[in-house]
Design a protein around this motif. Sequence first.
Motif, short mmCIF file in Angstrom:
data_model
loop_
_atom_site.label_atom_id
_atom_site.label_comp_id
_atom_site.label_asym_id
_atom_site.label_seq_id
_atom_site.Cartn_x
_atom_site.Cartn_y
_atom_site.Cartn_z
N GLN A 201 0.84 -1.19 0.00
CA GLN A 201 0.00 0.00 0.00
C GLN A 201 0.88 1.25 0.00
OE1 GLN A 201 -3.43 -0.03 2.67
NE2 GLN A 201 -3.08 -2.20 3.07
N ALA A 202 0.86 1.97 -1.11
CA ALA A 202 1.71 3.15 -1.27
C ALA A 202 1.40 4.22 -0.22
CB ALA A 202 1.54 3.73 -2.68
N LEU A 203 0.14 4.36 0.15
CA LEU A 203 -0.24 5.38 1.11
C LEU A 203 0.38 5.11 2.48
CD1 LEU A 203 -1.92 7.92 1.56
CD2 LEU A 203 -3.86 6.47 2.18
N ASP B 176 11.63 9.52 8.47
CA ASP B 176 12.56 10.55 8.03
C ASP B 176 12.55 11.79 8.93
OD1 ASP B 176 13.68 9.17 5.94
OD2 ASP B 176 12.35 9.98 4.41
N ARG C 275 3.15 3.34 3.01
CA ARG C 275 4.59 3.56 2.89
C ARG C 275 4.92 5.04 2.99
NH1 ARG C 275 4.22 0.32 -1.77
NH2 ARG C 275 4.99 2.05 -3.06
N SER C 276 4.09 5.88 2.37
CA SER C 276 4.33 7.33 2.42
C SER C 276 4.23 7.85 3.85
CB SER C 276 3.32 8.07 1.54
OG SER C 276 3.49 7.72 0.18
N ALA C 277 3.24 7.35 4.59
CA ALA C 277 3.06 7.78 5.98
C ALA C 277 4.24 7.35 6.83
CB ALA C 277 1.75 7.21 6.54
N GLU D 246 11.84 1.65 -0.68
CA GLU D 246 10.47 1.19 -0.52
C GLU D 246 10.24 0.01 -1.44
OE1 GLU D 246 7.41 4.12 -0.85
OE2 GLU D 246 8.63 5.72 0.06
N ARG E 43 7.25 6.73 5.77
CA ARG E 43 8.45 7.47 5.34
C ARG E 43 8.52 8.82 6.03
NH1 ARG E 43 12.31 8.26 1.32
NH2 ARG E 43 11.85 6.34 0.20
N VAL E 44 7.40 9.53 6.05
CA VAL E 44 7.37 10.84 6.70
C VAL E 44 7.76 10.72 8.16
CG1 VAL E 44 5.89 12.75 7.43
CG2 VAL E 44 5.69 11.85 5.11
N SER F 141 7.22 -2.95 -2.76
CA SER F 141 5.79 -3.25 -2.81
C SER F 141 5.52 -4.75 -2.75
CB SER F 141 5.17 -2.67 -4.08
OG SER F 141 5.82 -3.17 -5.23
#
Length: 228
Positions: free
Chosen positions: A11-13, A23, A15-17, A33, A19-20, A35
């Motif tokens: 789920q890309a969403l 980082d 992973r983005s959360a 990342e 990552r933020v 998948s």
Amino acid sequence: MTIRVLLADDQALLRSAFRVLVDSEPDMEVVGEASDGAQAVRLAKDERADVVLMDIRMPGTDGLAATRLISADPTLAHVRVVILTTFEVDDYVVQSLRAGASGFLGKGAEPDELLNAIRVAAGGEALLSPTATKGLIARFLAQPDDSDGDGGAAARSERLSTLTSREREVLVQVAGGLSNDEIAERLAVSPLTVKTHVNRAMAKLGARDRAQLVVFAYESGLVRPRVE
């Protein structure tokens, strides 16, 4: 030293959360990342990851298979896998621990819990298990694993016999989720002495980290789950 984190989730969403969040910490960074599991194994090696946050359910090579591949690769011996899961998949959690994961964390965990889990995994100091799930681990790991038959049980018994009485005592405390400092206080010895016993037990039992010591403690019958 900066902790290099790899995110493996389809789920890309999510992973983005993650990552933020990762980082934003001064002592860690996301280095890749993935998948699916196959990509996670490849990136763990290419990006020299220290910790992989691994989802179990992914297309193709899932997180369980990827964890086995990472654990079996001598060049990835330094990599620690933290399984991210929901509590409905208890059997997968146990299989992951047996496959070599350093522990697991629920996807509903608080951000601070996730960050702490990464740091603990990178340091190899403790089983990554929130208090609420320790009983779950104990209950399922205590169930016999019939995949290796009586030969596996005999081998575990033989390896257990190589431990000194003090090493067994420390192993029981490790299986209870205690840190070196907590064990030292309980046994009235120094934390350095506890660390020495833990390291010797790991070497004798062929465990790559403390999580694997916990798995061995339950599978060998040295520690049994509490009946609530």
